[in-house]
Design an enzyme around this catalytic site. Structure first.
Site, PDB file in Angstrom:
ATOM      1  N   GLU A   1      26.587  41.100  40.098  1.00 28.70           N
ATOM      2  CA  GLU A   1      28.042  40.851  40.103  1.00 28.70           C
ATOM      3  C   GLU A   1      28.673  41.461  41.352  1.00 28.70           C
ATOM      4  O   GLU A   1      29.565  40.859  41.963  1.00 28.70           O
ATOM      5  CB  GLU A   1      28.704  41.438  38.854  1.00 28.70           C
ATOM      6  CG  GLU A   1      28.330  40.743  37.559  1.00 28.70           C
ATOM      7  CD  GLU A   1      28.540  39.249  37.593  1.00 28.70           C
ATOM      8  OE1 GLU A   1      29.617  38.783  37.996  1.00 28.70           O
ATOM      9  OE2 GLU A   1      27.603  38.522  37.203  1.00 28.70           O
TER      10      GLU A   1
ATOM     11  N   TRP B   1      28.226  39.085  43.985  1.00 31.70           N
ATOM     12  CA  TRP B   1      29.163  37.945  43.978  1.00 31.70           C
ATOM     13  C   TRP B   1      30.387  38.314  44.822  1.00 31.70           C
ATOM     14  O   TRP B   1      30.930  37.510  45.569  1.00 31.70           O
ATOM     15  CB  TRP B   1      29.639  37.622  42.549  1.00 31.70           C
ATOM     16  CG  TRP B   1      28.830  36.554  41.859  1.00 31.70           C
ATOM     17  CD1 TRP B   1      27.955  36.743  40.842  1.00 31.70           C
ATOM     18  CD2 TRP B   1      28.828  35.133  42.141  1.00 31.70           C
ATOM     19  NE1 TRP B   1      27.409  35.530  40.461  1.00 31.70           N
ATOM     20  CE2 TRP B   1      27.932  34.533  41.239  1.00 31.70           C
ATOM     21  CE3 TRP B   1      29.498  34.321  43.058  1.00 31.70           C
ATOM     22  CZ2 TRP B   1      27.688  33.154  41.231  1.00 31.70           C
ATOM     23  CZ3 TRP B   1      29.254  32.943  43.049  1.00 31.70           C
ATOM     24  CH2 TRP B   1      28.362  32.381  42.145  1.00 31.70           C
TER      25      TRP B   1
ATOM     26  N   TRP C   1      46.090  15.459  41.227  1.00 28.98           N
ATOM     27  CA  TRP C   1      46.324  16.379  40.110  1.00 28.98           C
ATOM     28  C   TRP C   1      47.535  15.897  39.320  1.00 28.98           C
ATOM     29  O   TRP C   1      48.434  15.260  39.896  1.00 28.98           O
ATOM     30  CB  TRP C   1      46.610  17.793  40.633  1.00 28.98           C
ATOM     31  CG  TRP C   1      45.521  18.407  41.458  1.00 28.98           C
ATOM     32  CD1 TRP C   1      45.518  18.588  42.812  1.00 28.98           C
ATOM     33  CD2 TRP C   1      44.261  18.932  40.987  1.00 28.98           C
ATOM     34  NE1 TRP C   1      44.353  19.198  43.225  1.00 28.98           N
ATOM     35  CE2 TRP C   1      43.561  19.423  42.116  1.00 28.98           C
ATOM     36  CE3 TRP C   1      43.660  19.039  39.737  1.00 28.98           C
ATOM     37  CZ2 TRP C   1      42.302  20.012  42.039  1.00 28.98           C
ATOM     38  CZ3 TRP C   1      42.399  19.628  39.663  1.00 28.98           C
ATOM     39  CH2 TRP C   1      41.735  20.101  40.782  1.00 28.98           C
TER      40      TRP C   1
ATOM     41  N   ASN D   1      36.504  38.643  32.443  1.00 23.91           N
ATOM     42  CA  ASN D   1      35.941  37.595  33.302  1.00 23.91           C
ATOM     43  C   ASN D   1      35.637  36.287  32.563  1.00 23.91           C
ATOM     44  O   ASN D   1      35.938  35.203  33.058  1.00 23.91           O
ATOM     45  CB  ASN D   1      34.663  38.107  33.982  1.00 23.91           C
ATOM     46  CG  ASN D   1      34.035  37.042  34.862  1.00 23.91           C
ATOM     47  OD1 ASN D   1      34.662  36.561  35.791  1.00 23.91           O
ATOM     48  ND2 ASN D   1      32.819  36.648  34.537  1.00 23.91           N
TER      49      ASN D   1
ATOM     50  N   TRP E   1      44.307  23.882  41.467  1.00 30.53           N
ATOM     51  CA  TRP E   1      43.817  25.258  41.308  1.00 30.53           C
ATOM     52  C   TRP E   1      44.744  26.269  41.989  1.00 30.53           C
ATOM     53  O   TRP E   1      44.818  27.426  41.590  1.00 30.53           O
ATOM     54  CB  TRP E   1      42.377  25.386  41.819  1.00 30.53           C
ATOM     55  CG  TRP E   1      42.181  25.009  43.269  1.00 30.53           C
ATOM     56  CD1 TRP E   1      41.831  23.786  43.754  1.00 30.53           C
ATOM     57  CD2 TRP E   1      42.326  25.861  44.416  1.00 30.53           C
ATOM     58  NE1 TRP E   1      41.749  23.805  45.126  1.00 30.53           N
ATOM     59  CE2 TRP E   1      42.046  25.071  45.567  1.00 30.53           C
ATOM     60  CE3 TRP E   1      42.666  27.186  44.609  1.00 30.53           C
ATOM     61  CZ2 TRP E   1      42.092  25.577  46.865  1.00 30.53           C
ATOM     62  CZ3 TRP E   1      42.720  27.697  45.902  1.00 30.53           C
ATOM     63  CH2 TRP E   1      42.431  26.893  47.012  1.00 30.53           C
TER      64      TRP E   1
ATOM     65  N   TRP F   1      38.707  30.814  41.272  1.00 27.57           N
ATOM     66  CA  TRP F   1      39.494  29.606  40.993  1.00 27.57           C
ATOM     67  C   TRP F   1      38.791  28.351  41.490  1.00 27.57           C
ATOM     68  O   TRP F   1      38.721  27.345  40.792  1.00 27.57           O
ATOM     69  CB  TRP F   1      40.917  29.716  41.586  1.00 27.57           C
ATOM     70  CG  TRP F   1      41.790  30.374  40.576  1.00 27.57           C
ATOM     71  CD1 TRP F   1      42.121  31.694  40.506  1.00 27.57           C
ATOM     72  CD2 TRP F   1      42.370  29.744  39.423  1.00 27.57           C
ATOM     73  NE1 TRP F   1      42.863  31.930  39.382  1.00 27.57           N
ATOM     74  CE2 TRP F   1      43.037  30.760  38.708  1.00 27.57           C
ATOM     75  CE3 TRP F   1      42.381  28.448  38.923  1.00 27.57           C
ATOM     76  CZ2 TRP F   1      43.717  30.492  37.514  1.00 27.57           C
ATOM     77  CZ3 TRP F   1      43.053  28.183  37.744  1.00 27.57           C
ATOM     78  CH2 TRP F   1      43.711  29.200  37.055  1.00 27.57           C
TER      79      TRP F   1
HETATM   80  C1  LIG Z   1      39.594  32.534  38.017  1.00 32.16           C
HETATM   81  C2  LIG Z   1      39.043  33.897  38.388  1.00 32.16           C
HETATM   82  C3  LIG Z   1      39.818  34.778  39.125  1.00 32.16           C
HETATM   83  C4  LIG Z   1      39.311  36.038  39.490  1.00 32.16           C
HETATM   84  N1  LIG Z   1      40.099  36.884  40.241  1.00 32.16           N
HETATM   85  C5  LIG Z   1      39.593  38.086  40.631  1.00 32.16           C
HETATM   86  C6  LIG Z   1      40.380  38.968  41.433  1.00 32.16           C
HETATM   87  O1  LIG Z   1      41.503  38.663  41.851  1.00 32.16           O
HETATM   88  N2  LIG Z   1      39.847  40.181  41.731  1.00 32.16           N
HETATM   89  C7  LIG Z   1      38.585  40.557  41.324  1.00 32.16           C
HETATM   90  O2  LIG Z   1      38.154  41.679  41.634  1.00 32.16           O
HETATM   91  N3  LIG Z   1      37.819  39.721  40.604  1.00 32.16           N
HETATM   92  C8  LIG Z   1      38.281  38.516  40.233  1.00 32.16           C
HETATM   93  N4  LIG Z   1      37.508  37.679  39.466  1.00 32.16           N
HETATM   94  C9  LIG Z   1      36.110  38.083  39.155  1.00 32.16           C
HETATM   95  C10 LIG Z   1      35.930  38.855  37.840  1.00 32.16           C
HETATM   96  O3  LIG Z   1      36.586  38.196  36.805  1.00 32.16           O
HETATM   97  C11 LIG Z   1      36.440  40.306  37.931  1.00 32.16           C
HETATM   98  O4  LIG Z   1      35.908  40.929  39.072  1.00 32.16           O
HETATM   99  C12 LIG Z   1      36.013  41.091  36.702  1.00 32.16           C
HETATM  100  O5  LIG Z   1      36.503  40.499  35.533  1.00 32.16           O
HETATM  101  C13 LIG Z   1      36.547  42.508  36.825  1.00 32.16           C
HETATM  102  O6  LIG Z   1      36.183  43.262  35.712  1.00 32.16           O
HETATM  103  P1  LIG Z   1      35.202  44.493  35.835  1.00 32.16           P
HETATM  104  O7  LIG Z   1      35.633  45.358  36.941  1.00 32.16           O
HETATM  105  O8  LIG Z   1      35.082  45.093  34.490  1.00 32.16           O
HETATM  106  O9  LIG Z   1      33.871  43.765  36.290  1.00 32.16           O
HETATM  107  P2  LIG Z   1      32.328  44.084  36.077  1.00 32.16           P
HETATM  108  O10 LIG Z   1      31.801  43.006  35.221  1.00 32.16           O
HETATM  109  O11 LIG Z   1      32.062  45.469  35.697  1.00 32.16           O
HETATM  110  O12 LIG Z   1      31.737  43.807  37.544  1.00 32.16           O
HETATM  111  C14 LIG Z   1      31.679  44.826  38.539  1.00 32.16           C
HETATM  112  C15 LIG Z   1      32.392  44.387  39.770  1.00 32.16           C
HETATM  113  O13 LIG Z   1      31.734  43.286  40.374  1.00 32.16           O
HETATM  114  C16 LIG Z   1      32.710  42.427  40.973  1.00 32.16           C
HETATM  115  N5  LIG Z   1      32.655  41.137  40.299  1.00 32.16           N
HETATM  116  C17 LIG Z   1      32.309  40.895  39.019  1.00 32.16           C
HETATM  117  N6  LIG Z   1      32.333  39.571  38.769  1.00 32.16           N
HETATM  118  C18 LIG Z   1      32.721  38.979  39.917  1.00 32.16           C
HETATM  119  C19 LIG Z   1      32.941  37.632  40.297  1.00 32.16           C
HETATM  120  N7  LIG Z   1      32.747  36.609  39.451  1.00 32.16           N
HETATM  121  N8  LIG Z   1      33.368  37.370  41.534  1.00 32.16           N
HETATM  122  C20 LIG Z   1      33.547  38.380  42.425  1.00 32.16           C
HETATM  123  N9  LIG Z   1      33.353  39.673  42.131  1.00 32.16           N
HETATM  124  C21 LIG Z   1      32.938  39.971  40.894  1.00 32.16           C
HETATM  125  C22 LIG Z   1      34.065  43.085  40.760  1.00 32.16           C
HETATM  126  O14 LIG Z   1      34.363  43.861  41.894  1.00 32.16           O
HETATM  127  C23 LIG Z   1      33.817  43.948  39.535  1.00 32.16           C
HETATM  128  O15 LIG Z   1      34.681  45.048  39.440  1.00 32.16           O
HETATM  129  C24 LIG Z   1      37.991  36.403  39.097  1.00 32.16           C
HETATM  130  C25 LIG Z   1      37.229  35.510  38.351  1.00 32.16           C
HETATM  131  C26 LIG Z   1      37.740  34.271  37.995  1.00 32.16           C
HETATM  132  C27 LIG Z   1      36.896  33.326  37.199  1.00 32.16           C
END
Ligand SMILES: Cc1cc2nc3c(=O)[nH]c(=O)nc-3n(C[C@H](O)[C@H](O)[C@H](O)COP(=O)(O)OP(=O)(O)OC[C@H]3O[C@@H](n4cnc5c(N)ncnc54)[C@H](O)[C@@H]3O)c2cc1C
Length: 484
Positions: free
Chosen positions: A280, A283, A311, A346, A364, A387
């Site tokens: 993650e 990502w 759209w 997420n 989007w 998105w």
């Molecule tokens: C539509 C959409 C919008 C999002 N907007 C953001 C946003 O503005 N900022 C943001 O930080 N994340 C965003 N995410 C990714 C993800 O949802 C969040 O990073 C995550 O929910 C944060 O929770 P956590 O810190 O507990 O993550 P954990 O699951 O603990 O993951 C650890 C870290 O990995 C990174 N990470 C995890 N999943 C993703 C992912 N899919 N893409 C990129 N990085 C990821 C984040 O930095 C996160 O803190 C988005 C996802 C979607 C589908």
């Protein structure tokens, strides 16, 4: 010589590359000071809850500097104007900061750098926000990766322990007597700013809070991450996204924590759980690289032909989505969590984003903006990436014909409806049988459970099972128009 440390998305004193360079550069009786600029010329979306997190972080950062007899100058204004004023009042400025990848930040830095260079001053920037410098990880042909898995594999192949080794930044080497106090700029006090806004009770800013979350996750979360991360009612994720965004927790620190645990556990299953968290974090690296190589995504779909999609952009349906009143409980619960807490799980981010772009056929960019206005952890690259993934317009996105079924997502990831009931109190009395789709209840059942459809809770604003053909048609139209 006046050395300026310019904090941006790196609001911590330890393990910070640019601070380390700054400390090494200040010598003898050189003057210096620490600066944060709250500027309006970068990303314009800054919701109240996000601001609250920022102010809490700045307050704590100032306190930490205070322990060493330094302080933080917090200025409101356009960055270029702040530095213009500084160049008019001081000679031989040397500015240190960590790089940012967002196009509007690159533009800001170019303006500041040009101004400093023109006036005989210096601008030094370093890579610290991601583990690998954006643009560093390239495929065999020397091009950007457009698919996540080979990007991730390459990162893991080239990754060395040294990449996440702690960087020394010993501020006690600086003499507090040489700290400059500046005047004549629009200083703001985060304490009083914090009083004016409605902050989040869910996420608190500051490094101490970030460290607490990281420790808790290290001790109780990492080893079960893969198994729990998709269940929104369970605190199975780290909640570190805002800390990683603002840099209260550094990215090296996050990787280090994961690898320490990875090396400690001795069964393959636990290692797999931890590896998923590392993936993650990668990502995040991937989406930063996408922004670095393709700054146009700030306005455009990554797949350009998708900008031809017709759209619906129905403002009434969009409003219902924003308010969490679509009649799809899992979507509504997610949207209410976002607005209430400034954060969303997420799995539910994917469900709500897919629903807006596919079921409601909404551009989007509308959803990206709404998330940007409300998320505390708003990060341009991850938000745009998430998105465009959900809308199927992005790099390595979900294929357009694979549309999440919100009912199945709800049943699979919130089987007992615990998450739904938490954010939709009007549905608390419903049994699991109806929690995912209350409109299935007949009149008698509605009365029995005290939830009258279209009075207490809306009926679905669109019929999910009818949308797929239309989505496929619109995408095909857009893709065909590109071929002509
Ligand atoms: C539509 C959409 C919008 C999002 N907007 C953001 C946003 O503005 N900022 C943001 O930080 N994340 C965003 N995410 C990714 C993800 O949802 C969040 O990073 C995550 O929910 C944060 O929770 P956590 O810190 O507990 O993550 P954990 O699951 O603990 O993951 C650890 C870290 O990995 C990174 N990470 C995890 N999943 C993703 C992912 N899919 N893409 C990129 N990085 C990821 C984040 O930095 C996160 O803190 C988005 C996802 C979607 C589908």
């Amino acid at each position: 010589m006046l050395h300026i440390y310019w904090f941006r998305k790196d609001l911590r004193l330890t393990d910070n590359r640019a601070i380390s360079e700054f400390i090494n550069s200040v010598s003898g009786n050189d003057k210096f000071f620490f600066l944060y600029i709250k500027n309006r010329n970068t990303y314009k979306y800054f919701g109240e809850k996000r601001l609250g997190f920022l102010y809490e972080t700045l307050i704590e950062l100032n306190e930490e500097l205070g322990k060493l007899n330094f302080h933080l100058e917090i200025i409101e204004g356009k960055s270029k104007n702040v530095f213009k004023s500084l160049t008019e009042n001081y000679k031989e400025l040397s500015v240190y900061c960590n790089k940012q990848v967002e196009p509007y930040c690159i533009g800001r830095d170019e303006e500041v750098k040009e101004l400093l260079n023109e006036t005989g001053n210096k601008f030094h920037s370093y890579s610290d926000t991601t583990l690998f410098e954006p643009g560093e990880v390239l495929n065999g042909e020397g091009n950007q990766y457009k698919v996540y898995t080979p990007f991730k594999n390459q990162c893991l192949k080239i990754l060395k322990d040294a990449d996440f080794k702690k960087i020394d930044s010993d501020l006690s080497r600086l003499n507090p007597d040489n700290e400059e106090s500046i005047s004549g700029l629009n200083k703001i006090d985060p304490d009083s700013e914090l009083q004016k806004i409605n902050k989040s009770d869910f996420l608190k800013g500051g490094r101490q809070e970030g460290l607490k979350l990281l420790k808790e996750f290290y001790e109780n979360g990492l080893e079960e991450y893969r198994s729990k991360r998709d269940i929104p009612s369970v605190g199975g994720t780290s909640l570190l996204s805002a800390h990683l965004h603002f840099g209260t927790i550094g990215i090296r620190e996050a990787f280090r924590t994961a690898f320490v645990k990875y090396d400690k556990v001795n069964n393959e299953s636990s290692k797999g759980e931890i590896q998923t968290w590392i993936n993650e974090l990668l990502w995040r690296e991937f989406y930063y690289n996408i922004t670095f190589h393709n700054p146009r995504i700030i306005f455009e779909s990554f797949k350009k032909e998708c900008d031809n999609i017709r759209w619906n952009n129905d403002i009434h349906n969009f409003d219902k989505w924003c308010q969490g009143k679509t009649g799809y409980p899992i979507v509504d619960a997610g949207m209410r969590q976002l607005v209430k807490e400034g954060w969303m799980h997420n799995r539910v981010r994917m469900v709500t984003a897919m629903f807006l772009t596919k079921d409601l056929l909404t551009d989007w960019r509308w959803g990206e903006k709404f998330f940007a206005e409300h998320l505390i952890d708003l990060d341009f690259s991850s938000n745009n990436g998430g998105w465009q993934w959900s809308a199927s317009t992005g790099v390595d996105a979900q294929p357009y014909f694979r549309i999440f079924n919100p009912y199945l997502q709800s049943k699979k990831f919130d089987p007992g409806g615990i998450y739904i009931r938490k954010y939709l109190p009007e549905l608390r009395t419903l049994p699991a049988e109806f929690i995912h789709n209350p409109s299935l209840m007949n009149e008698e059942q509605q009365k029995l459970y005290g939830v009258i459809i279209d009075k207490d809770y809306p009926s679905p604003i669109v019929e999910h099972f009818k949308v797929k053909d239309e989505v496929v048609k619109r995408f095909k139209e857009a893709l065909d128009s590109e071929l002509k």
